[in-house]
Design a protein around this motif. Structure first.
Motif, PDB file in Angstrom:
ATOM      1  N   ARG A 290       5.365 -13.662  16.005  1.00 53.89           N
ATOM      2  CA  ARG A 290       6.337 -13.087  15.065  1.00 53.89           C
ATOM      3  C   ARG A 290       7.749 -13.116  15.639  1.00 53.89           C
ATOM      4  NH1 ARG A 290       1.834  -9.653  14.660  1.00 53.89           N
ATOM      5  NH2 ARG A 290       2.777  -8.114  16.081  1.00 53.89           N
TER       6      ARG A 290
ATOM      7  N   TYR B 129      11.330 -14.195  13.901  1.00 55.43           N
ATOM      8  CA  TYR B 129      12.470 -13.285  13.810  1.00 55.43           C
ATOM      9  C   TYR B 129      13.696 -13.838  14.532  1.00 55.43           C
ATOM     10  CZ  TYR B 129       9.115  -9.835  12.057  1.00 55.43           C
ATOM     11  OH  TYR B 129       8.171  -9.172  11.317  1.00 55.43           O
TER      12      TYR B 129
ATOM     13  N   LEU C  73       3.440 -12.415   8.651  1.00 52.91           N
ATOM     14  CA  LEU C  73       4.082 -11.139   8.948  1.00 52.91           C
ATOM     15  C   LEU C  73       3.320 -10.009   8.268  1.00 52.91           C
ATOM     16  CD1 LEU C  73       7.864 -12.027   8.396  1.00 52.91           C
ATOM     17  CD2 LEU C  73       6.539 -12.157  10.525  1.00 52.91           C
TER      18      LEU C  73
ATOM     19  N   ARG D 177      16.901 -13.012   4.579  1.00 47.93           N
ATOM     20  CA  ARG D 177      17.274 -13.582   5.862  1.00 47.93           C
ATOM     21  C   ARG D 177      17.141 -15.110   5.887  1.00 47.93           C
ATOM     22  NH1 ARG D 177      19.377  -9.519   5.690  1.00 47.93           N
ATOM     23  NH2 ARG D 177      19.289  -7.721   7.115  1.00 47.93           N
TER      24      ARG D 177
ATOM     25  N   TRP E 234      16.564 -15.956  12.522  1.00 50.35           N
ATOM     26  CA  TRP E 234      17.732 -15.399  11.825  1.00 50.35           C
ATOM     27  C   TRP E 234      18.987 -15.445  12.691  1.00 50.35           C
ATOM     28  CZ3 TRP E 234      20.843 -14.387   8.138  1.00 50.35           C
ATOM     29  CH2 TRP E 234      21.733 -13.314   8.157  1.00 50.35           C
TER      30      TRP E 234
ATOM     31  N   TRP F 280      12.124 -10.571   4.544  1.00 47.81           N
ATOM     32  CA  TRP F 280      12.535 -11.526   5.580  1.00 47.81           C
ATOM     33  C   TRP F 280      12.771 -12.914   4.990  1.00 47.81           C
ATOM     34  CZ3 TRP F 280      14.673 -10.118   9.791  1.00 47.81           C
ATOM     35  CH2 TRP F 280      14.928 -11.067  10.801  1.00 47.81           C
TER      36      TRP F 280
ATOM     37  N   VAL G 255      12.034  -6.993  15.155  1.00 42.98           N
ATOM     38  CA  VAL G 255      13.264  -7.761  14.918  1.00 42.98           C
ATOM     39  C   VAL G 255      14.285  -7.489  16.021  1.00 42.98           C
ATOM     40  CG1 VAL G 255      15.237  -8.037  13.375  1.00 42.98           C
ATOM     41  CG2 VAL G 255      12.924  -7.950  12.438  1.00 42.98           C
TER      42      VAL G 255
END
Length: 268
Positions: free
Chosen positions: A235, A239, A166, A139, A242, A135, A206
């Motif tokens: 989290r 996510y 994470l 990302r 991105w 990640w 995600v």
């Protein structure tokens, strides 16, 4: 559009008699074609039609609804035309069940066999064994040179702290990768197909982060999908960074506030 329709007809080995442009393709052209023998199909271009074809096939193989791939070349993807006269607000339960099935399909590591793109924004998918590393490196850090310096510094600091935020080895679930309401086809109260994927294997949350960026799934979605793990809210903010970064890079400074808001929510 004419060239794309012709390419689709040629791939199917038929004579084109009708072509209708379809809306919804911000980053690609989409057209519905009708052939002389009565066949109807959807044709689209994009960054990598053959890669997208493999992604749609993977979604279907996992048991989730997806259009059948009829043909693909380096320039065009031809898929079946699915019924789509319904509204997602009536199909949240169906989507929850479909997504749960998709996420039960797991891969060997995090990533995909090929890179992809959202328009001019590259999606790097090189295989990685450690999820926080994926990640961070595939990302968040890919945007450092493309955003204002103040945002880049905050992203860099957050990326360095991801091992503390994470899970290191969550199940590498098959992700749709660009899951929002516009990429969900509905007929009546049933999801008929998940389209326009940007698949890879990663943490299932995600897809939930992307889905809830612009949409608000109803209770039926969570009842069908299942209970989220503790700490999911923290989290999901990470996510969502991105897709927020992708929007900033593609569509400009109007999305800077969204990026800054998620960074603040992530205490970065």
């Amino acid at each position: 559009m004419t060239a794309l329709a012709g390419a689709g007809a040629a791939l199917l080995g038929g004579r084109l008699v009708r072509a209708e442009p379809l809306s919804g393709g911000d980053l690609s052209q989409i057209v519905r074609i009708t052939l002389a023998d009565g066949r109807v199909a959807i044709v689209k271009n994009g960054p990598a039609p053959r890669t997208e074809a493999a992604m749609l096939a993977a979604i279907g193989a996992a048991g989730a609804p997806a259009p059948m791939v009829l043909a693909a070349s380096d320039d065009a993807l031809v898929i079946e035309a699915l019924p789509a006269g319904g509204s997602l607000r009536n199909a949240w339960g169906s989507l929850g069940a479909a997504l749960a099935g998709l996420h039960r399909c797991v891969g060997p590591r995090y990533g995909w066999d090929a890179d992809f793109a959202f328009g001019r924004v590259a999606i790097e998918n090189t295989w990685t064994d450690d999820w926080p590393t994926f990640w961070a490196e595939r990302r968040l850090l890919t945007s450092l040179s493309q955003v204002p310096a103040a945002l880049a510094r905050r992203l860099e600091a957050l990326a360095a702290d991801l091992p503390n935020r994470l899970p290191r080895h969550p199940p590498p679930s098959l992700l749709h990768g660009d899951l929002w309401g516009g990429n969900v086809l509905v007929e009546d109260a049933r999801v008929s197909g998940l389209i326009d994927p940007a698949c890879y294997f990663g943490h299932a949350e995600v897809d939930l982060a992307m889905l809830t960026l612009f949409d608000r799934p109803g209770p039926a979605f969570y009842h069908a999908y299942g209970v989220l793990e503790p700490g999911a809210d923290d989290r999901l903010v990470i996510y969502r960074l991105w897709p927020a970064l992708v929007h900033l890079r593609l569509f400009g400074g109007g999305y800077r506030g969204m990026v800054e808001g998620f960074l603040a929510a992530a205490r970065a």
